[in-house]
Design an enzyme around this catalytic site. Structure first.
Site: not given
Length: 871
Positions: A264, A298, A301, A320
């Site tokens: 990311e 991603e 993030h 996460e």
């Protein structure tokens, strides 16, 4: 013999950095073997005038402080220590050299084909230049890249492009600035001769964001699904979480050689090409779904990981676990919510539950590690997401959203801890007490709930008694009780949910949504005004990540399969009945499968009121891992044979109905990537697998393969032929090879399907495939597809001769010399060490001991296998 034990890092030893790197200006002169890296850092002392910088595989050229040559430094144990530095803010300039072409570990800056590429999470930036390489050091980065224009027309880094131009000798440059302070793990650089597709996205505030997806030339048409997934992600995050993208450009780059699924990096996401490239001719439905999910993950993030990041790597689940929950919700909102939830839990039970029960068991917030790369685990990600989901269940959608808003309000632009996330959730919801709930962060292992029920007809009362316990795990022999949300329903004889009312309890407020709070070792709930014996629907939607054991009868499970309005528990009821019959078959090969189960399975098959994908999922049998988890010393060959026998019985019993479903779904229709179309292909593939075990339909898979118009149908048929060794199998494998041998991503499927077969010829086949020109030990995807698939092949890895274990041990050694992260993943094959039969355990012990004691073994592999042996 290993002479030096790797150093263990402990959460309890955390100390803040002695210096703060405010800004860093980087200049790269790219070269295959002698890339020159110049860094200029503005540094503020925080505590002392001695500075330690991380650096690995670097050739130091010069050091300057405030523009003057500086010599008060030493390099030792991958640390550059500078002493006698100014006590006020100063400028540090470092010039070093790196060799990207020799970097087969794929950490830091490396070459992938003709492209320069970087991967810095968790500790790769130290392979680029000397730096405070830890997530609590947030800096503003500006990058200048200089390279040959013909070979590297695209020069990319984080943030916004602020300058570019041509230089002498055919070179050119680009300057990128990221205005948002970030840790070094989010830094990225890419240079190459690539193709690009472009689009734009208008944010809710009216800004136009440029979107670019970079791929190898010739793959442009395969990248449109990734672009559409990105736009869906940006729109969903604005609507669901009110989060808007913050830069002028968002880029995705597809790379063939990459250790992770994707990364990311701020504004410049680098992806394993498997999660970007897709067309109906080359990608299965699961690939399309995976691309949508990973692109979403991603992108999400950007806020949960980038704008608010981790203080240290022990907090990894902070970003996460939270972002996996967000990508799961994204997928559920865009597809079948029921099927997505079932698949998420299946994944958890297949991979994370065994991790919790094995030598690698650790809490979602570990207390120590040797090699941080080893903690990118199912526990950190998937169990971490379940913990976030429990916040959501406890607080409800509105309460959870208030908590998320408070989280960003308090911590935007900071590096924080899981405790900070809990604090935000609490203060946004009237100081909700999460003190006991925090044990989910500190205690490893999967809790077990033993549930007994009792109905008192005279008193019209139904009693539910819950006993919670958690097995011992390495370093944690005893566990305190968890606080877990437990959703349930009580169904009457018509299948309707009863109104819930607890007797003599104060916690009534959440009953309107069926929520109980399990907090003690033993809890008793007495429900009043229950006019008939109900059937309990327990842990609905898998509200707590636990192993559930109850006194529900076979008749109760059949009733739930047919009537429960919680789709997840309809699925779970079928799994429970199937598992019971498989156990009976393991004990007695002549066991007659329960007619109740056969009829219930048929009722799902013939239910026209459920969608195709949900039907296919509900009809599936428990995985080999599900069965093995309930056995002290599993015999995987016996489990495979019992499952196979049950599957064939069901297929032959309902062959007419299955043929009708297959034929109905075989009518020609346009290829679409949506929930309905993918569900139809999934059910058709399931029906094909069933029918291929029926004598009169042995040729069906070959026919399906010959006329397949998409990769999903092609791989469904090829898998069936390989697994059942059906007529036309070898011809189909050759035809597939001849057609796709130049497409690496597709050939990974070809390698994997052969390495996954339980047949005893598989071992020799894998040795043969390793010599094929399509296989390359230096490419992590190919290693995973062939060697990794064999390592996950429970029957062949656990072959009675021990050959499977010896082979994988040999491969761990070979791969470790090239890429320790790939080798560490292979080492996970031995996680069942404690549950192996005595003869295989002795073989495994000898192989693992030799690896652990070798001075050539990486930290990655040493940590995993030493834990395995010590278990």
């Amino acid at each position: 013999m290993k002479t030096e034990t790797p150093v263990v890092k402990y959460l309890a030893d955390y100390k803040a950095p002695t210096h703060k790197i405010e800004t860093v200006d980087l200049e790269f002169h790219l070269d295959d073997t002698q890339t020159q890296v110049f860094s200029k850092m503005k540094i503020t002392p925080v505590n002392g005038n001695t500075l330690e910088l991380n650096g690995e595989e670097l050739k130091l050229k010069s050091v300057k402080v405030n523009g003057e040559e500086f010599s008060n430094y030493k390099e030792e144990n991958e640390i550059l220590t500078l002493t006698g530095l100014p006590s006020e803010a100063f400028t540090l300039e470092i010039h070093n050299e790196i060799n990207p072409k020799a970097n087969t570990a794929l950490d830091g800056l490396y070459k992938s084909g003709g492209m320069f590429c970087s991967q810095n999470e968790p500790e790769g930036f130290r392979r680029i230049t000397y730096f405070i390489d830890r997530p609590d050091n947030l800096s503003v980065f500006t990058t200048k890249i200089i390279a040959d224009k013909k070979d590297y027309p695209f020069l990319l880094s984080n943030g916004n492009l602020i300058e570019s131009g041509d230089l002498e000798d055919g070179k050119h440059f680009a300057v990128w600035n990221d205005p948002f302070a970030k840790p070094a793990y989010l830094y990225a650089l890419v240079a190459g001769d690539l193709a690009v597709i472009e689009d734009t996205f208008k944010t809710k505030s009216g800004r136009d964001v440029k979107l670019q997806v970079f791929v190898d030339k010739g793959n442009e048409e395969k990248s449109h699904h990734a672009m559409e997934s990105l736009k869906k992600s940006m729109k969903w995050d604005e609507e669901r979480f009110r989060l808007e993208y913050d830069l002028d450009i968002y880029m995705i780059v597809a790379v063939d050689s990459f250790n992770m699924g994707a990364m990311e990096n701020k504004g410049l996401n680098i992806f394993n090409s498997a999660y970007v490239l897709a067309s109906k001719e080359t990608a299965e439905d699961r690939n399309f779904f995976g691309i949508e999910s990973v692109v979403g993950h991603e992108y999400f993030h950007n806020w949960t990981g980038n704008r608010v990041t981790c203080r240290d790597w022990f907090q990894l689940t902070l970003k996460e676990g939270l972002t996996v929950f967000r990508d799961q919700e994204f997928s559920a909102d865009l597809n079948s919510r029921s099927v997505c939830r079932i698949n998420d839990v299946r994944n958890l039970k297949a991979a994370q539950f065994p991790e919790d029960a094995g030598p690698q068991s650790h809490p979602i917030q570990p207390k120590s590690y040797i090699e941080m790369n080893n903690f990118y685990t199912m526990t950190i990600y998937e169990k971490g997401a379940e913990v976030i989901r429990m916040y959501h269940t406890l607080l409800g959608e509105e309460g959870f959203q208030r908590g998320m808003d408070k989280y960003f309000e308090l911590y935007d632009g900071q590096a924080v801890t899981t405790a900070d996330f809990t604090h935000a959730m609490s203060v946004a919801n009237d100081n909700y007490d999460f003190s006991q709930f925090r044990r989910w962060y500190d205690q490893a292992g999967t809790p077990v709930l033993d549930i007994t029920t009792k109905y008192d007809e005279a008193a019209k009362e139904f009693t539910l008694t819950v006993n919670q316990s958690t097995p011992a795990t390495p370093g944690q022999p005893t566990k305190e009780p968890f606080h877990m949300p437990f959703l349930l329903g009580l169904l009457d004889s018509a299948g309707n949910d009863m109104t819930l009312a607890l007797k003599n309890r104060d916690d009534q407020n959440d009953l309107d949504r069926g929520l109980l709070h399990i907090k003690a070792d033993t809890e008793t709930f007495v429900f009043a005004n229950v006019n008939e014996r109900p059937v309990a629907s327990l842990n609905r939607n898998f509200s707590a990540p636990v192993v559930l054991r109850s006194d529900l009868t076979d008749e109760d499970f059949v009733f739930l399969m047919a009537n429960d309005n919680d789709d997840f528990n309809r699925y779970e009821a079928g799994q429970a009945l199937a598992l019971k019959n498989i156990h009976a078959m393991l004990k007695d090969e002549n066991h007659q499968v329960d007619e109740l189960f056969i009829k219930a399975w048929g009722s799902i098959l013939n239910d026209n009121n459920i969608d195709e994908e949900f039907k296919a999922v509900c009809l599936s049998l428990p995985s080999m891992i599900d069965v093995a988890a309930t056995i002290d010393i599993p015999n995987y060959r016996a489990i495979h044979e019992a499952k196979d026998k049950l599957f064939k019985l069901l297929a032959n019993t309902y062959k007419l109905e299955l043929a009708s479903i297959y034929n109905d779904l075989s009518t020609e229709r346009p290829f679409k990537v949506d929930a309905k179309a993918m569900g139809e292909r999934k059910l058709r593939g399931f029906a094909l697998a069933c029918l291929s075990t029926v004598e009169e339909h042995k040729e069906l898979a070959r026919e399906c393969f010959k006329y397949a118009t998409n990769m999903t149908d092609m791989m469904n048929s090829l898998s069936v032929m390989v697994n059942e060794n059906l007529p036309g199998c070898q011809e189909s494998l050759k035809e597939f090879y001849d057609k796709f041998k130049d497409q690496t991503l597709v050939m990974q499927k070809w390698l994997s399907v052969q390495a996954s077969s339980c047949d005893d010829t598989t071992f020799d086949k894998v040795q043969e495939l390793m010599k094929d020109e399509v296989f390359d030990m230096n490419v992590p995807n190919l290693v995973s597809a062939l060697i990794g698939s064999f390592a996950r092949n429970k029957v062949q890895f656990n072959h009675e001769s021990g050959r499977g274990m010896k082979f994988i041990a040999e491969m761990i050694r070979k791969v470790d010399a090239i890429n320790p992260q790939s080798a560490s993943r292979l080492a996970g094959a031995f996680n069942d060490y404690r549950k192996m039969p005595a003869d295989l355990k002795e073989i495994a012990k000898a192989e693992l001991t030799a690896i652990v004691e070798s001075d050539k073994t990486s930290k990655n592999v040493y940590e995993k296998l030493s834990k395995t042996l010590n278990s």
